[in-house]
Design a protein around this motif. Structure first.
Motif, PDB file in Angstrom:
ATOM      1  N   THR A  41       0.830  -1.207   0.000  1.00  0.00           N
ATOM      2  CA  THR A  41       0.000   0.000   0.000  1.00  0.00           C
ATOM      3  C   THR A  41       0.866   1.259   0.000  1.00  0.00           C
ATOM      4  O   THR A  41       0.590   2.230  -0.720  1.00  0.00           O
ATOM      5  CB  THR A  41      -0.941  -0.003   1.218  1.00  0.00           C
ATOM      6  OG1 THR A  41      -1.776  -1.162   1.179  1.00  0.00           O
ATOM      7  CG2 THR A  41      -1.813   1.245   1.217  1.00  0.00           C
ATOM      8  N   ARG A  42       1.935   1.244   0.788  1.00  0.00           N
ATOM      9  CA  ARG A  42       2.835   2.399   0.831  1.00  0.00           C
ATOM     10  C   ARG A  42       3.538   2.589  -0.510  1.00  0.00           C
ATOM     11  O   ARG A  42       3.717   3.724  -0.980  1.00  0.00           O
ATOM     12  CB  ARG A  42       3.860   2.211   1.949  1.00  0.00           C
ATOM     13  CG  ARG A  42       3.260   2.288   3.328  1.00  0.00           C
ATOM     14  CD  ARG A  42       4.213   1.779   4.396  1.00  0.00           C
ATOM     15  NE  ARG A  42       3.561   1.693   5.699  1.00  0.00           N
ATOM     16  CZ  ARG A  42       4.108   1.123   6.759  1.00  0.00           C
ATOM     17  NH1 ARG A  42       5.324   0.597   6.686  1.00  0.00           N
ATOM     18  NH2 ARG A  42       3.447   1.083   7.909  1.00  0.00           N
ATOM     19  N   ARG A  45       1.114   4.126  -2.987  1.00  0.00           N
ATOM     20  CA  ARG A  45       0.924   5.562  -2.747  1.00  0.00           C
ATOM     21  C   ARG A  45       2.086   6.360  -3.332  1.00  0.00           C
ATOM     22  O   ARG A  45       1.896   7.426  -3.916  1.00  0.00           O
ATOM     23  CB  ARG A  45       0.827   5.843  -1.243  1.00  0.00           C
ATOM     24  CG  ARG A  45      -0.461   5.392  -0.591  1.00  0.00           C
ATOM     25  CD  ARG A  45      -0.646   6.084   0.745  1.00  0.00           C
ATOM     26  NE  ARG A  45      -1.633   5.403   1.574  1.00  0.00           N
ATOM     27  CZ  ARG A  45      -1.342   4.654   2.612  1.00  0.00           C
ATOM     28  NH1 ARG A  45      -0.078   4.485   2.962  1.00  0.00           N
ATOM     29  NH2 ARG A  45      -2.290   4.075   3.314  1.00  0.00           N
ATOM     30  N   LYS A  46       3.279   5.835  -3.163  1.00  0.00           N
ATOM     31  CA  LYS A  46       4.477   6.530  -3.619  1.00  0.00           C
ATOM     32  C   LYS A  46       4.607   6.498  -5.133  1.00  0.00           C
ATOM     33  O   LYS A  46       5.082   7.472  -5.754  1.00  0.00           O
ATOM     34  CB  LYS A  46       5.708   5.892  -2.981  1.00  0.00           C
ATOM     35  CG  LYS A  46       7.016   6.590  -3.281  1.00  0.00           C
ATOM     36  CD  LYS A  46       8.165   5.925  -2.536  1.00  0.00           C
ATOM     37  CE  LYS A  46       9.497   6.613  -2.824  1.00  0.00           C
ATOM     38  NZ  LYS A  46      10.621   5.958  -2.105  1.00  0.00           N
ATOM     39  N   ALA A  48       2.058   5.811  -7.437  1.00  0.00           N
ATOM     40  CA  ALA A  48       0.771   5.849  -8.131  1.00  0.00           C
ATOM     41  C   ALA A  48       0.851   6.573  -9.472  1.00  0.00           C
ATOM     42  O   ALA A  48       0.082   6.286 -10.400  1.00  0.00           O
ATOM     43  CB  ALA A  48      -0.286   6.504  -7.243  1.00  0.00           C
TER      44      ALA A  48
END
Length: 253
Positions: A41-42, A45-46, A48
């Motif tokens: 998930t992290r 986010r980074k 995307a």
């Protein structure tokens, strides 16, 4: 968990095979799935911007015969998100795409349905099965908390009990303050995530510190574990599943 052990797990988790390998070493699968979920998930986010930047290229590659999995592997992105980007670029509404994910037989193309099933099975974070496992971990943690409190005859209200109030409140708000390891506490928050520095800082800012301001001191429990030595905000006490071996005591004052 010592930081070195956590780092070995976190850095070593990339695929389902990695989860299986660490589980074979004796690690709890809930812990491993939680870590790979947070890590992925992290990363998304980074990174995307890759999905937005390459949407047209990915659609062209797919039209040329590459599968969702192949395109996802080439960009190190989750297969379901890659498939979603391609479908949306092709004109499929987001709601319809998720209907296809949940039931690929709705697709007219058997080949596309096959690829979507493959993507769904390979995605450890954004697939329906992964989402179901995440919800199950949340229910598991809350059940442990409620059973622990109920076994001691401690009265409390849950977040669901207070939903109509419209304000964010802890998972368990004690009807009267209790003593825990020498500290007076008013609430307990249940977390199915793993408490590493990033997760704990995020939770502290968004929830835990505001809870202390509204209700007073409390405990946050990371059921799959946390990194040792994390610095806690004032009036926030950090615990893991071992809390179920402890007892709350009535305040004397």
């Amino acid at each position: 968990m010592e930081y070195g052990e956590y780092k070995r797990l976190y850095d070593g988790l990339h695929t389902a095979a990695d989860v299986d390998a660490f589980e074979a070493e004796g690690y709890d699968r809930r812990l491993l799935e939680t870590l790979i979920n947070q890590k992925t998930t992290r990363y998304v986010r980074k990174k995307a911007y890759i999905l937005t930047r390459d949407a047209s290229k990915m659609l062209a590659e797919w039209n040329a015969g590459r599968t969702f999995l192949e395109i996802a592997d080439s960009r190190k992105m989750p297969p379901i998100l890659v498939a979603k980007t391609i479908f949306e670029k092709h004109g499929t509404p987001r709601k319809v795409f998720w209907e296809y994910v949940n039931d690929p037989s709705l697709l007219n193309s058997k080949q596309t349905a096959k690829e979507l099933i493959e993507a769904r099975e390979a995605d450890l974070v954004f697939s329906p099965a992964a989402d179901a496992r995440s919800r199950e971990r949340g229910r598991w943690g809350e059940s442990l908390l409620w059973e622990w409190l109920d076994s001691q005859g401690i009265k409390y209200t849950t977040e669901n009990d207070r939903r109509e109030e419209g304000t964010k409140t802890p998972d368990c708000l004690l009807e009267e303050p209790m003593m825990y390891k020498g500290h007076k506490i008013f609430w307990i928050e249940s977390k199915a995530s793993f408490g590493d520095a990033i997760e704990f800082r995020y939770n502290a800012t968004r929830q835990l510190i505001p809870y202390t301001e509204l209700f007073g001191p409390g405990v946050v429990v990371y059921w799959t574990g946390h990194v040792d030595g994390l610095e806690c905000p004032e009036d926030v006490y950090l615990e893991d599943i071992s809390i179920t071996k402890e007892k709350l005591e009535k305040c004397q004052d």
